[in-house]
Design a protein around this motif. Structure first.
Motif, short mmCIF file in Angstrom:
data_model
loop_
_atom_site.label_atom_id
_atom_site.label_comp_id
_atom_site.label_asym_id
_atom_site.label_seq_id
_atom_site.Cartn_x
_atom_site.Cartn_y
_atom_site.Cartn_z
N MET A 157 0.83 -1.20 0.00
CA MET A 157 0.00 0.00 0.00
C MET A 157 0.87 1.25 0.00
SD MET A 157 -3.23 -0.67 0.01
CE MET A 157 -3.85 0.92 0.47
N PRO A 158 0.35 2.34 -0.59
CA PRO A 158 1.05 3.62 -0.46
C PRO A 158 1.10 4.03 1.01
CG PRO A 158 -0.72 3.75 -2.09
CD PRO A 158 -0.86 2.44 -1.39
N GLN A 159 2.16 4.72 1.37
CA GLN A 159 2.31 5.22 2.73
C GLN A 159 1.85 6.67 2.80
OE1 GLN A 159 3.40 3.12 5.35
NE2 GLN A 159 2.95 1.73 3.66
N ILE A 160 1.46 7.11 3.99
CA ILE A 160 1.09 8.50 4.19
C ILE A 160 2.28 9.37 3.78
CG2 ILE A 160 0.43 10.26 5.88
CD1 ILE A 160 -1.74 8.13 5.35
N GLY A 161 2.02 10.37 2.95
CA GLY A 161 3.07 11.26 2.49
C GLY A 161 3.61 10.91 1.12
N ASP A 162 3.37 9.67 0.65
CA ASP A 162 3.80 9.29 -0.70
C ASP A 162 3.09 10.18 -1.71
OD1 ASP A 162 5.32 7.21 0.28
OD2 ASP A 162 4.12 5.61 -0.62
N VAL A 163 3.77 10.48 -2.79
CA VAL A 163 3.14 11.18 -3.91
C VAL A 163 2.89 10.15 -4.99
CG1 VAL A 163 3.39 13.00 -5.64
CG2 VAL A 163 4.25 13.35 -3.32
N VAL A 164 1.64 10.05 -5.42
CA VAL A 164 1.26 9.05 -6.41
C VAL A 164 0.74 9.72 -7.68
CG1 VAL A 164 0.70 7.32 -4.65
CG2 VAL A 164 -1.10 8.81 -5.51
N ALA A 165 0.86 8.99 -8.78
CA ALA A 165 0.30 9.44 -10.05
C ALA A 165 -1.02 8.71 -10.26
CB ALA A 165 1.26 9.13 -11.19
N ILE A 166 -2.04 9.46 -10.66
CA ILE A 166 -3.36 8.87 -10.94
C ILE A 166 -3.86 9.40 -12.28
CG2 ILE A 166 -4.00 8.56 -8.52
CD1 ILE A 166 -5.80 11.10 -8.89
N ARG A 167 -4.70 8.62 -12.91
CA ARG A 167 -5.36 9.08 -14.13
C ARG A 167 -6.79 9.45 -13.75
NH1 ARG A 167 -3.68 8.56 -18.91
NH2 ARG A 167 -2.32 6.79 -18.51
N VAL A 189 -0.65 11.17 -0.70
CA VAL A 189 -1.50 10.27 0.08
C VAL A 189 -1.67 10.86 1.48
CG1 VAL A 189 -1.72 7.95 1.06
CG2 VAL A 189 -0.73 8.26 -1.23
N ALA A 190 -2.92 11.08 1.86
CA ALA A 190 -3.22 11.65 3.17
C ALA A 190 -3.93 10.65 4.08
CB ALA A 190 -4.07 12.91 3.01
N GLY A 191 -4.43 9.56 3.50
CA GLY A 191 -5.10 8.55 4.30
C GLY A 191 -5.11 7.23 3.56
N HIS A 192 -5.02 6.11 4.32
CA HIS A 192 -5.08 4.79 3.70
C HIS A 192 -6.03 3.89 4.49
CE1 HIS A 192 -2.11 3.75 6.71
NE2 HIS A 192 -1.11 4.32 6.06
N PRO A 193 -6.21 2.64 4.07
CA PRO A 193 -7.22 1.77 4.67
C PRO A 193 -7.24 1.79 6.20
CG PRO A 193 -6.19 0.64 2.85
CD PRO A 193 -5.43 1.91 3.06
#
Length: 165
Positions: free
Chosen positions: A57-67, A84-88
């Motif tokens: 899973m992405p971690q809080i603070g990761d920057v992700v690319a989305i379409r 990413v500011a929140g995850h499961p």
């Protein structure tokens, strides 16, 4: 002469194999819009690791690319980068201009958010399995999970992790 041609041919094949391998794992995208300023300026290029979230899973603070499919300043079907500011399992809420994760104000929002930003309240919601909540670094931009057109995303919606500005 034939040895020289064979050496150049081998180098060319090796170069092609390396390029194919590199671009099967990474992609380079151009940053559009101002949503991630000042960390990522419009017009700059970033390297995205496409397999980063294959098994994690992405971690809080990761920057992700989305379409995304909505029309914005970047056009339709654009690739956005967001943090990413929140995850499961996280309980997300925006109240009185403050972003809360699990009942605590998120300290990073104060560092990156300009003072003149007004964020609409976001009712408390617990993120489900595989869900992520993304925010722009510049909270004046609304093209993130606060916007119904983008909403809360799943890890499968992420193209990959921005690993190099």
């Amino acid at each position: 002469m034939w040895k020289r041609i064979a050496a150049y041919g081998t180098a060319a094949v090796l170069g092609i194999v390396c390029a194919v391998g590199f671009f099967s794992v990474f992609t380079i995208i151009r940053v559009t819009g101002t949503g991630m300023e000042p960390a990522y300026e419009a017009g700059s290029h970033v390297l995205v690791h496409k397999l980063a979230y294959h098994k994690k899973m992405p971690q809080i603070g990761d920057v992700v690319a989305i379409r995304h499919q909505v029309y914005s300043e970047d056009g339709e079907d654009s690739i956005l980068i967001r943090r990413v500011a929140g995850h499961p399992g996280d309980r997300i809420e925006i109240r009185n201009n403050v972003f809360y994760r699990n009942g605590k104000p998120c300290p990073s929002s104060a560092k990156t958010m300009p003072e003149d930003v007004v964020m609409e309240d976001f009712s408390p919601r617990t993120l489900g399995k595989g869900e992520v909540f993304l925010l722009c670094d510049d909270r004046r931009s609304f093209m993130d999970s606060r916007n119904e057109a983008i909403g809360i995303l799943t890890v499968e919606d992420c193209i990959g992790k921005v690993c190099m500005p």
